[in-house]
Write an enzyme that holds these catalytic residues in place. Sequence first.
Site, short mmCIF file in Angstrom:
data_model
loop_
_atom_site.label_atom_id
_atom_site.label_comp_id
_atom_site.label_asym_id
_atom_site.label_seq_id
_atom_site.Cartn_x
_atom_site.Cartn_y
_atom_site.Cartn_z
N ASP A 172 0.84 -1.20 0.00
CA ASP A 172 0.00 0.00 0.00
C ASP A 172 0.88 1.26 0.00
O ASP A 172 0.65 2.20 -0.75
CB ASP A 172 -0.89 -0.03 1.25
CG ASP A 172 -2.14 0.82 1.12
OD1 ASP A 172 -2.55 1.12 -0.02
OD2 ASP A 172 -2.71 1.18 2.17
N HIS A 257 -4.47 1.97 -7.08
CA HIS A 257 -5.72 1.74 -6.35
C HIS A 257 -6.89 1.53 -7.31
O HIS A 257 -7.80 0.76 -7.02
CB HIS A 257 -6.01 2.88 -5.38
CG HIS A 257 -5.26 2.75 -4.08
ND1 HIS A 257 -3.95 3.15 -3.95
CD2 HIS A 257 -5.63 2.23 -2.88
CE1 HIS A 257 -3.55 2.89 -2.70
NE2 HIS A 257 -4.53 2.33 -2.04
N HIS A 260 -6.64 -1.95 -8.49
CA HIS A 260 -7.05 -2.77 -7.33
C HIS A 260 -8.57 -2.86 -7.26
O HIS A 260 -9.15 -3.94 -7.16
CB HIS A 260 -6.50 -2.14 -6.05
CG HIS A 260 -7.19 -2.59 -4.80
ND1 HIS A 260 -8.44 -2.13 -4.42
CD2 HIS A 260 -6.81 -3.48 -3.84
CE1 HIS A 260 -8.79 -2.73 -3.30
NE2 HIS A 260 -7.83 -3.53 -2.92
N HIS A 274 -5.69 -5.89 0.95
CA HIS A 274 -5.70 -4.65 0.17
C HIS A 274 -4.32 -4.34 -0.41
O HIS A 274 -4.16 -4.16 -1.62
CB HIS A 274 -6.18 -3.52 1.08
CG HIS A 274 -6.05 -2.15 0.50
ND1 HIS A 274 -6.95 -1.64 -0.41
CD2 HIS A 274 -5.12 -1.18 0.68
CE1 HIS A 274 -6.57 -0.42 -0.75
NE2 HIS A 274 -5.47 -0.12 -0.11
ZN LIG Z 1 -4.54 1.84 0.01
#
Ligand SMILES: [Zn+2]
Length: 364
Positions: A172, A257, A260, A274
């Site tokens: 992340d 993101h 994702h 995540h």
């Molecule tokens: Zn994130």
Amino acid sequence: MTQRGYGGPLRYVQGPGVIADLGRYVAPLGARTLVIMDAFFWDSLRPELEAALSGAGVTAQFVRFGGESSQVEIDRCTAAGREIDAASVVGIGGGKALDTAKITAFNIGARIVTVPTIASTDSPTSSLGVVYTPDGVYEHVVRCGRNPDVVLVDSALIVQAPARFLAAGMGDALSTFYEARSNIESRSKNYIGDGYACTLAGYQIAQACHETLMRDGRAAYVAAKGGRLTGAVENIIEANTLLSGLGFENCGVSGAHGIHDALTVLEPTHHFLHGEKVAFGILCLLVLENRPPEEFDAAAAFCRDIGLPTTLADLGLTDLSAADMARVGQAAMLPTNVIHSVPVELTATAIADAIFTASARAGG
Ligand SMILES: [Zn+2]
């Protein structure tokens, strides 16, 4: 755009054993607090924290977190906070417990304290809270209007969690600089208030996040696998939590993101954290933006070395059909998707091509 804006938590404190000082940080915020606590720590930590809070003159109501940051759970916690007229809400646990605490505090106009027990995302410092359905499907983001008053990070507690969480947090955090750069090049707005251009401070923080990961990430992963708290682990906890949180909120997110989010239309990805999916999204972003090959190779090698997925197969996505990929491309192209801050022209096909190419280049 002529207005630049910056925001962040009022205070960030990190170190081994700092959770024992919880009372000292909550007391100045008011006499009554609602504590939303992850079920995992309910038996082990609650007695000690109740004593710490009452020792500081704070009346605390503990609520055992139900496990999902859903509207039902948020309503239940909001009612509990109203009942005691809580001046502050303390969230203790993973990202979903903290999101519930932040939104609960927003609902009742209370101050916020976040106490992350894993370093797997950058949510502890941000002013955003995510709402999911009771089955865990993403619903929407709540802008809570203020960042936490205090972020209390007990590194001795965090290093006890499986190293996979720290690695996911690095995935992340690794997206922070690349996505900040997308936003600067496309002159997109950050997440402060209604959106501003990013400050020099915000961009420098995103860069410091990247440098810290490159310097200490591999060493921290090795140490964390053995449950050892080294200087590298402390630096990575700060990079994953503070630098990444300030970096993304003050600069904005983009394709890592966005991809994702789009990949979550495919069921096999639901079994990954995540940050693990974001890690693969970074490689796709670098292809989409056609960055220098050395940059792709460095990011892919870093991810591999700390056990993060770098290919579609690593995410359980083998034998993807053209129809599957079309669905991903369409999901990425939705107007609400954060991918639109990349500084290149986007189509569903261009996104699908970048995903396949990133996977192939990384080795699968
Ligand atoms: Zn994130």
